[in-house]
Scaffold this motif. Structure first.
Motif, PDB file in Angstrom:
ATOM      1  N   ALA A  82      54.948  28.877  61.724  1.00  0.00           N
ATOM      2  CA  ALA A  82      54.499  27.576  62.195  1.00  0.00           C
ATOM      3  C   ALA A  82      53.575  26.957  61.152  1.00  0.00           C
ATOM      4  O   ALA A  82      52.934  27.680  60.383  1.00  0.00           O
ATOM      5  CB  ALA A  82      53.778  27.713  63.531  1.00  0.00           C
ATOM      6  N   PRO A  83      53.475  25.648  61.121  1.00  0.00           N
ATOM      7  CA  PRO A  83      52.599  24.998  60.127  1.00  0.00           C
ATOM      8  C   PRO A  83      51.127  25.300  60.402  1.00  0.00           C
ATOM      9  O   PRO A  83      50.737  25.666  61.515  1.00  0.00           O
ATOM     10  CB  PRO A  83      52.915  23.513  60.292  1.00  0.00           C
TER      11      PRO A  83
ATOM     12  N   VAL B 265      48.933  24.209  63.508  1.00  0.00           N
ATOM     13  CA  VAL B 265      49.086  24.816  64.842  1.00  0.00           C
ATOM     14  C   VAL B 265      47.911  25.752  65.076  1.00  0.00           C
ATOM     15  O   VAL B 265      47.885  26.878  64.579  1.00  0.00           O
ATOM     16  CB  VAL B 265      50.433  25.546  64.961  1.00  0.00           C
TER      17      VAL B 265
ATOM     18  N   ASP C  35      49.098  22.909  70.480  1.00  0.00           N
ATOM     19  CA  ASP C  35      49.685  22.598  69.170  1.00  0.00           C
ATOM     20  C   ASP C  35      51.039  23.282  69.011  1.00  0.00           C
ATOM     21  O   ASP C  35      51.993  22.698  68.472  1.00  0.00           O
ATOM     22  CB  ASP C  35      48.771  23.075  68.045  1.00  0.00           C
TER      23      ASP C  35
ATOM     24  N   TYR D 200      54.593  21.467  68.273  1.00  0.00           N
ATOM     25  CA  TYR D 200      55.444  21.786  67.126  1.00  0.00           C
ATOM     26  C   TYR D 200      56.853  22.164  67.580  1.00  0.00           C
ATOM     27  O   TYR D 200      57.853  21.666  67.038  1.00  0.00           O
ATOM     28  CB  TYR D 200      54.826  22.926  66.323  1.00  0.00           C
TER      29      TYR D 200
ATOM     30  N   ASP E 104      59.283  19.395  68.721  1.00  0.00           N
ATOM     31  CA  ASP E 104      59.942  18.620  67.665  1.00  0.00           C
ATOM     32  C   ASP E 104      60.702  19.485  66.664  1.00  0.00           C
ATOM     33  O   ASP E 104      61.254  18.966  65.685  1.00  0.00           O
ATOM     34  CB  ASP E 104      58.900  17.792  66.915  1.00  0.00           C
ATOM     35  N   THR E 105      60.723  20.804  66.908  1.00  0.00           N
ATOM     36  CA  THR E 105      61.369  21.729  65.976  1.00  0.00           C
ATOM     37  C   THR E 105      62.299  22.643  66.777  1.00  0.00           C
ATOM     38  O   THR E 105      61.907  23.739  67.197  1.00  0.00           O
ATOM     39  CB  THR E 105      60.316  22.567  65.218  1.00  0.00           C
TER      40      THR E 105
ATOM     41  N   PRO F  62      62.738  26.755  64.837  1.00  0.00           N
ATOM     42  CA  PRO F  62      61.758  27.091  63.801  1.00  0.00           C
ATOM     43  C   PRO F  62      62.242  28.265  62.959  1.00  0.00           C
ATOM     44  O   PRO F  62      63.180  28.979  63.334  1.00  0.00           O
ATOM     45  CB  PRO F  62      60.513  27.470  64.616  1.00  0.00           C
TER      46      PRO F  62
END
Length: 225
Positions: free
Chosen positions: A195-196, A199, A204, A208, A211-212, A215
């Motif tokens: 995860a980015p 997050v 968060d 994420y 919208d993903t 992943p």
């Protein structure tokens, strides 16, 4: 990017768990993870029979999460989740994006079906993924009742038929998730996602994943191609 395990149990709450929350957190620090989602079992028929108030229920349900927070000692982010089971079936579902207030709202509502829970959960920004839908004795829920599907469950003592779960998610255009389903020491770090760095909470993580749809998975210490 950070490594996040999205399916972790503690023995404080999950009867099938063998590791206390504090120890589970320390094990994930040693395994090089950045965050874990505590998904202790939240079995609604048992809650209904317990006679506890929703407040008492949530307090009990969060014991493993709080223990993991303490054990993490600031070296690991610990997010609140749950593995919820509804009435009339053995299927399990992961709630991603919880906090104490949202957990309490679900405990008060006591949704009887995945579809009812998804509506309530998504209105609060929480996602409902079906966990291991093809494990023996279980079956996938209707696609319209789900935010997504756990398509790679890395539990080493169950055949979760991940290939079937993946095919189901692909067929119906559902979001996909990967997790260790950790109950014992040997389960730690077998799965998860990347995860980015932004997050930093359960909310968060849900944002994420919303919208993903697929992943990057992290499996047995390496990114999955």
């Amino acid at each position: 990017m950070k490594k996040v395990d999205t399916h972790v149990h503690t023995c404080e709450v999950s009867r099938c768990g063998h590791v206390p929350g504090a120890e589970m957190a320390r094990l994930y620090v040693q395994a090089g993870y950045d965050a874990i989602l505590i998904t202790d079992h939240f079995i609604l028929p048992e809650v209904a029979e317990s006679g506890k108030t929703p407040e008492e229920t949530v307090e009990a349900q969060m014991r493993g999460y709080h223990a993991a927070l303490e054990g993490a000692d600031g070296k690991l982010q610990v997010f609140l989740g749950a593995e919820i089971r509804f009435f009339g079936g053995e299927e399990d579902f992961l709630l991603v994006g919880l906090n104490a207030e949202k957990y309490l709202a679900i405990a008060r509502a006591m949704p009887r079906t995945p579809g009812a829970c998804r509506t309530l959960a998504e209105n609060m920004g929480v996602l409902l993924y079906q966990a291991h839908p093809y494990r023996d004795g279980q079956q996938p829920a209707a696609p319209s009742d789900l935010s997504g599907v756990e398509v790679l469950n890395a539990h080493p003592r169950h055949d979760s038929h991940n290939d079937l779960a993946l095919a189901y998610a692909q067929q119906h255009g559902l979001r996909m998730l990967c997790g260790s389903d950790a109950h014992q020491t040997m389960d730690v770090g077998r799965g998860g996602i990347l995860a980015p760095d932004w997050v930093n909470s359960a909310e968060d993580l849900a944002a994420y994943l919303r919208d993903t749809p697929r992943p990057q998975f992290w499996v047995n210490g390496a990114p999955q191609a």
